[in-house]
Motif scaffolding. Structure first.
Motif, PDB file in Angstrom:
ATOM      1  N   GLY A 283      13.302   2.895  -6.375  1.00  0.00           N
ATOM      2  CA  GLY A 283      14.404   3.774  -5.941  1.00  0.00           C
ATOM      3  C   GLY A 283      13.883   5.085  -5.388  1.00  0.00           C
ATOM      4  N   GLY A 284      14.476   6.190  -5.846  1.00  0.00           N
ATOM      5  CA  GLY A 284      14.087   7.510  -5.351  1.00  0.00           C
ATOM      6  C   GLY A 284      13.037   8.174  -6.214  1.00  0.00           C
TER       7      GLY A 284
ATOM      8  N   GLY B 290       9.775  13.095  -0.387  1.00  0.00           N
ATOM      9  CA  GLY B 290       9.624  14.557  -0.419  1.00  0.00           C
ATOM     10  C   GLY B 290       8.167  14.990  -0.537  1.00  0.00           C
TER      11      GLY B 290
ATOM     12  N   ALA C 296       1.636  -4.948   4.917  1.00  0.00           N
ATOM     13  CA  ALA C 296       2.038  -4.928   6.325  1.00  0.00           C
ATOM     14  C   ALA C 296       1.726  -3.549   6.923  1.00  0.00           C
ATOM     15  CB  ALA C 296       3.522  -5.244   6.438  1.00  0.00           C
ATOM     16  N   GLU C 297       1.927  -2.497   6.121  1.00  0.00           N
ATOM     17  CA  GLU C 297       1.652  -1.139   6.597  1.00  0.00           C
ATOM     18  C   GLU C 297       0.828  -0.396   5.544  1.00  0.00           C
ATOM     19  OE1 GLU C 297       5.119   0.705   8.913  1.00  0.00           O
ATOM     20  OE2 GLU C 297       6.146  -0.642   7.516  1.00  0.00           O
TER      21      GLU C 297
ATOM     22  N   ILE D 126       3.092   3.966  -2.642  1.00  0.00           N
ATOM     23  CA  ILE D 126       2.602   4.721  -3.804  1.00  0.00           C
ATOM     24  C   ILE D 126       2.417   3.807  -5.017  1.00  0.00           C
ATOM     25  CG2 ILE D 126       4.957   5.498  -4.506  1.00  0.00           C
ATOM     26  CD1 ILE D 126       1.568   7.328  -4.892  1.00  0.00           C
ATOM     27  N   THR D 127       3.284   2.778  -5.155  1.00  0.00           N
ATOM     28  CA  THR D 127       3.162   1.896  -6.324  1.00  0.00           C
ATOM     29  C   THR D 127       1.910   1.024  -6.196  1.00  0.00           C
ATOM     30  OG1 THR D 127       5.586   1.821  -6.295  1.00  0.00           O
ATOM     31  CG2 THR D 127       4.471   0.348  -7.821  1.00  0.00           C
TER      32      THR D 127
ATOM     33  N   ALA E 268       0.848  -1.208   0.000  1.00  0.00           N
ATOM     34  CA  ALA E 268       0.000   0.000   0.000  1.00  0.00           C
ATOM     35  C   ALA E 268       0.872   1.243   0.000  1.00  0.00           C
ATOM     36  CB  ALA E 268      -0.922  -0.013   1.215  1.00  0.00           C
TER      37      ALA E 268
ATOM     38  N   LEU F  47       3.464 -10.718   4.904  1.00  0.00           N
ATOM     39  CA  LEU F  47       3.747 -11.979   4.204  1.00  0.00           C
ATOM     40  C   LEU F  47       5.235 -12.296   4.322  1.00  0.00           C
ATOM     41  CD1 LEU F  47       1.819 -10.850   1.020  1.00  0.00           C
ATOM     42  CD2 LEU F  47       1.159 -12.866   2.339  1.00  0.00           C
TER      43      LEU F  47
ATOM     44  N   PHE G 249      10.734  -8.292  -0.589  1.00  0.00           N
ATOM     45  CA  PHE G 249      11.055  -9.138   0.575  1.00  0.00           C
ATOM     46  C   PHE G 249      12.562  -9.369   0.729  1.00  0.00           C
ATOM     47  CE2 PHE G 249       6.927  -9.856  -1.176  1.00  0.00           C
ATOM     48  CZ  PHE G 249       6.078  -9.942  -0.099  1.00  0.00           C
TER      49      PHE G 249
ATOM     50  N   ALA H 258       8.829   3.215   2.433  1.00  0.00           N
ATOM     51  CA  ALA H 258       9.456   4.397   1.826  1.00  0.00           C
ATOM     52  C   ALA H 258       8.468   5.517   1.514  1.00  0.00           C
ATOM     53  CB  ALA H 258      10.188   3.982   0.557  1.00  0.00           C
ATOM     54  N   SER H 259       7.263   5.140   1.082  1.00  0.00           N
ATOM     55  CA  SER H 259       6.307   6.155   0.627  1.00  0.00           C
ATOM     56  C   SER H 259       5.941   7.164   1.714  1.00  0.00           C
ATOM     57  CB  SER H 259       5.034   5.491   0.101  1.00  0.00           C
ATOM     58  OG  SER H 259       5.350   4.696  -1.009  1.00  0.00           O
TER      59      SER H 259
ATOM     60  N   GLY I 281       9.599   6.802  -6.887  1.00  0.00           N
ATOM     61  CA  GLY I 281       8.317   6.096  -6.855  1.00  0.00           C
ATOM     62  C   GLY I 281       7.107   6.970  -7.155  1.00  0.00           C
ATOM     63  N   TYR I 282       7.097   8.197  -6.652  1.00  0.00           N
ATOM     64  CA  TYR I 282       5.945   9.082  -6.902  1.00  0.00           C
ATOM     65  C   TYR I 282       5.948   9.568  -8.342  1.00  0.00           C
ATOM     66  CZ  TYR I 282       4.520   9.138  -2.042  1.00  0.00           C
ATOM     67  OH  TYR I 282       4.048   8.761  -0.811  1.00  0.00           O
ATOM     68  N   GLU I 283       7.105  10.048  -8.784  1.00  0.00           N
ATOM     69  CA  GLU I 283       7.135  10.687 -10.106  1.00  0.00           C
ATOM     70  C   GLU I 283       7.005   9.685 -11.256  1.00  0.00           C
ATOM     71  OE1 GLU I 283      10.747  12.908  -9.734  1.00  0.00           O
ATOM     72  OE2 GLU I 283      12.007  11.227 -10.312  1.00  0.00           O
TER      73      GLU I 283
ATOM     74  N   HIS J 260       8.836  15.458  -4.811  1.00  0.00           N
ATOM     75  CA  HIS J 260       8.703  16.319  -5.994  1.00  0.00           C
ATOM     76  C   HIS J 260       9.014  15.533  -7.264  1.00  0.00           C
ATOM     77  CE1 HIS J 260      13.246  17.699  -5.898  1.00  0.00           C
ATOM     78  NE2 HIS J 260      13.119  16.397  -5.882  1.00  0.00           N
TER      79      HIS J 260
HETATM   80  C1  LIG Z   1      13.951  10.764   1.939  1.00  0.00           C
HETATM   81  C2  LIG Z   1      13.236  10.308   0.695  1.00  0.00           C
HETATM   82  C3  LIG Z   1      12.865  11.233  -0.272  1.00  0.00           C
HETATM   83  C4  LIG Z   1      12.205  10.813  -1.436  1.00  0.00           C
HETATM   84  N1  LIG Z   1      11.806  11.763  -2.342  1.00  0.00           N
HETATM   85  C5  LIG Z   1      11.134  11.370  -3.452  1.00  0.00           C
HETATM   86  C6  LIG Z   1      10.686  12.343  -4.398  1.00  0.00           C
HETATM   87  O1  LIG Z   1      10.888  13.539  -4.226  1.00  0.00           O
HETATM   88  N2  LIG Z   1      10.013  11.906  -5.503  1.00  0.00           N
HETATM   89  C7  LIG Z   1       9.756  10.581  -5.710  1.00  0.00           C
HETATM   90  O2  LIG Z   1       9.146  10.253  -6.719  1.00  0.00           O
HETATM   91  N3  LIG Z   1      10.170   9.645  -4.821  1.00  0.00           N
HETATM   92  C8  LIG Z   1      10.865  10.002  -3.717  1.00  0.00           C
HETATM   93  N4  LIG Z   1      11.307   9.061  -2.833  1.00  0.00           N
HETATM   94  C9  LIG Z   1      11.209   7.637  -3.207  1.00  0.00           C
HETATM   95  C10 LIG Z   1       9.853   7.052  -2.904  1.00  0.00           C
HETATM   96  O3  LIG Z   1       9.538   7.249  -1.558  1.00  0.00           O
HETATM   97  C11 LIG Z   1       9.873   5.552  -3.229  1.00  0.00           C
HETATM   98  O4  LIG Z   1      10.328   5.332  -4.536  1.00  0.00           O
HETATM   99  C12 LIG Z   1       8.467   4.979  -3.134  1.00  0.00           C
HETATM  100  O5  LIG Z   1       7.897   5.312  -1.902  1.00  0.00           O
HETATM  101  C13 LIG Z   1       8.451   3.473  -3.298  1.00  0.00           C
HETATM  102  O6  LIG Z   1       7.102   3.099  -3.187  1.00  0.00           O
HETATM  103  P1  LIG Z   1       6.646   1.595  -3.173  1.00  0.00           P
HETATM  104  O7  LIG Z   1       5.176   1.612  -3.096  1.00  0.00           O
HETATM  105  O8  LIG Z   1       7.274   0.883  -4.307  1.00  0.00           O
HETATM  106  O9  LIG Z   1       7.287   0.986  -1.827  1.00  0.00           O
HETATM  107  P2  LIG Z   1       6.920   1.314  -0.307  1.00  0.00           P
HETATM  108  O10 LIG Z   1       6.454   2.687  -0.129  1.00  0.00           O
HETATM  109  O11 LIG Z   1       8.105   0.892   0.506  1.00  0.00           O
HETATM  110  O12 LIG Z   1       5.689   0.373   0.020  1.00  0.00           O
HETATM  111  C14 LIG Z   1       5.849  -1.007   0.165  1.00  0.00           C
HETATM  112  C15 LIG Z   1       4.531  -1.607   0.603  1.00  0.00           C
HETATM  113  O13 LIG Z   1       4.693  -3.025   0.638  1.00  0.00           O
HETATM  114  C16 LIG Z   1       4.354  -3.504   1.917  1.00  0.00           C
HETATM  115  N5  LIG Z   1       5.181  -4.651   2.264  1.00  0.00           N
HETATM  116  C17 LIG Z   1       6.533  -4.721   2.274  1.00  0.00           C
HETATM  117  N6  LIG Z   1       6.914  -5.915   2.736  1.00  0.00           N
HETATM  118  C18 LIG Z   1       5.772  -6.611   3.015  1.00  0.00           C
HETATM  119  C19 LIG Z   1       5.507  -7.894   3.558  1.00  0.00           C
HETATM  120  N7  LIG Z   1       6.488  -8.708   3.924  1.00  0.00           N
HETATM  121  N8  LIG Z   1       4.218  -8.296   3.697  1.00  0.00           N
HETATM  122  C20 LIG Z   1       3.196  -7.471   3.353  1.00  0.00           C
HETATM  123  N9  LIG Z   1       3.389  -6.230   2.881  1.00  0.00           N
HETATM  124  C21 LIG Z   1       4.671  -5.800   2.713  1.00  0.00           C
HETATM  125  C22 LIG Z   1       4.634  -2.339   2.859  1.00  0.00           C
HETATM  126  O14 LIG Z   1       3.944  -2.508   4.097  1.00  0.00           O
HETATM  127  C23 LIG Z   1       4.104  -1.188   2.017  1.00  0.00           C
HETATM  128  O15 LIG Z   1       2.708  -1.116   2.126  1.00  0.00           O
HETATM  129  C24 LIG Z   1      11.944   9.442  -1.643  1.00  0.00           C
HETATM  130  C25 LIG Z   1      12.278   8.519  -0.656  1.00  0.00           C
HETATM  131  C26 LIG Z   1      12.920   8.938   0.499  1.00  0.00           C
HETATM  132  C27 LIG Z   1      13.259   7.920   1.550  1.00  0.00           C
END
Ligand SMILES: Cc1cc2nc3c(=O)[nH]c(=O)nc-3n(C[C@H](O)[C@H](O)[C@H](O)COP(=O)(O)OP(=O)(O)OC[C@H]3O[C@@H](n4cnc5c(N)ncnc54)[C@H](O)[C@@H]3O)c2cc1C
Length: 357
Positions: A329-330, A57, A39-40, A16-17, A14, A177, A206, A52-53, A332-334, A59
């Protein structure tokens, strides 16, 4: 289970992806039941550094030049995401997405960046991209530009996406999981029913993918509100940036990019360094460290994957497919909507293959 029953699709994650993907699947596969298992979630009271989400930031800062296939693909996803975000910002002012000027100053620009011309597409259609003249650059900067960017108030936006998903009949199971394939078994024991496709938006898969690394990020949220997002690349490879949070959510002062640094708590010396750097680099924002009204420190682990985002199909048994969407990576939102659209295509492909069985 008869072939005519609507398919159930389980999305792991849950962040951003996962939220963007689940919302898009809901829209385009209107007969399917979509469940998120995570998990969260954006409602988790004290999110971990691994989510991470909750620490972004966030942006939009396009990455040029487009020297590899991966960067070209990310560029396309970024432009597409900007297009969708424009619609969201216009139609839903309470979503936490706002367009504003983006400014960049680079002290050590890559050679190819000098090939970009005024009027080229830098961030998206009608981005008003323009290269800054040398005399408009701060001391030390060798290249700079201005364009229309956007910023996201991450907690408002993620809750907004989750709210839409639930309002449209989606379901969220809070559960940890031990690997992606276990999601099929979880579904077996749950009223989710027959699940032909699991979408893996777990951020880091994982920690089972040898190409995955984390990049630690530490930033400071301050109460003062800036009006544009601005980034400076320093000659030593470090970064200074300001990211205003829409809807008067303050401003992110950043930030670090520390590969394989697993420290989960904020380092006080890093906070001091970031605020000092901000005063020196962007004096028109806050002109002395004492004047900052600090709201909180942020520490998060960016889920970075060598070779880029993994968006691909993996068959895990007869009629069962995992569609991966992790390793943003860095960015995910954009890249979120561009990535979600690619994942949607792979889910459709998997369902079509299953129907042919
Ligand atoms: C300081 C900082 C600044 C950033 N600035 C930017 C920015 O300006 N622009 C931008 O685009 N991106 C930015 N990012 C990057 C962005 O935050 C990440 O790329 C993005 O959040 C990744 O999203 P995600 O959904 O793939 O993963 P996550 O946000 O990590 O979500 C993972 C999900 O999977 C679930 N999950 C994981 N393991 C399990 C498990 N074992 N069982 C069940 N569920 C699980 C988690 O609970 C969560 O719900 C930044 C990141 C940081 C840390």
């Amino acid at each position: 289970m008869p072939q005519t029953s609507p398919p159930s699709i389980l999305v792991i994650g849950a962040g951003i992806t996962g939220l963007s993907t689940a919302t898009l699947l809901q829209k385009h596969l209107s007969t399917a039941n979509i469940t998120i298992v995570a998990a969260e979630t954006p409602n988790t009271p004290s999110p971990s550094v691994d989510y991470a989400s909750m620490w972004a930031g966030a942006h939009y800062r396009p990455i040029h030049p487009l020297s590899t296939e991966q960067l070209k693909e990310e560029f396309r996803m970024g432009v597409r995401t900007a297009e969708v975000m424009k619609g969201i910002a216009r139609e839903f002012p309470d979503s936490g997405v706002e367009f504003m000027p983006g400014v960049e100053y680079l002290e050590n620009p890559p050679e190819e960046i000098f090939k970009i011309r005024n009027g080229d597409v830098y961030a998206g259609a009608n981005d008003e991209f323009r290269i800054l003249s040398q005399d408009a650059l701060p001391q030390g900067a060798k290249w700079g530009c201005e364009y229309q960017s956007y910023c996201v108030n991450i907690s408002i936006y993620c809750r907004w996406l989750m709210g839409r998903f639930l309002a449209n009949g989606g379901r969220i199971l809070q559960h940890r999981l031990s690997n992606a394939v276990d999601a099929f078994t979880l579904a077996d024991g749950d009223r989710t029913g027959d699940v032909p496709v699991v979408v893996n938006c777990s951020g880091r898969n994982f920690d089972r993918d040898p190409k995955m690394k984390i990049i630690r990020g530490q930033t400071v949220l301050v109460r003062q509100q800036y009006t544009k997002t601005i980034t400076r690349q320093n000659a030593d490879g470090s970064w200074a940036f300001l990211i205003p949070r829409p809807r008067r959510g303050g401003t992110i002062v950043g930030g670090t990019k520390e590969v394989d640094d697993w420290e989960a708590t904020a380092r006080p010396e890093t906070r001091a360094k970031l605020l000092q750097q901000c005063v020196e680099t962007f004096p028109d924002f806050v002109d002395s460290v004492e004047k900052f009204e600090v709201v909180q420190d942020n520490v998060g682990r960016r889920p970075w994957r060598e070779g880029g985002y993994r968006i691909e199909i993996e068959s895990v048994g007869p009629g069962r497919t995992l569609v991966h969407g992790y390793g943003a990576g860095g960015r995910g939102y954009e890249l979120s909507w561009g990535a979600a659209e690619r994942i949607l295509e792979l889910v459709k492909e998997s369902l079509a293959a299953r129907a042919r069985l």
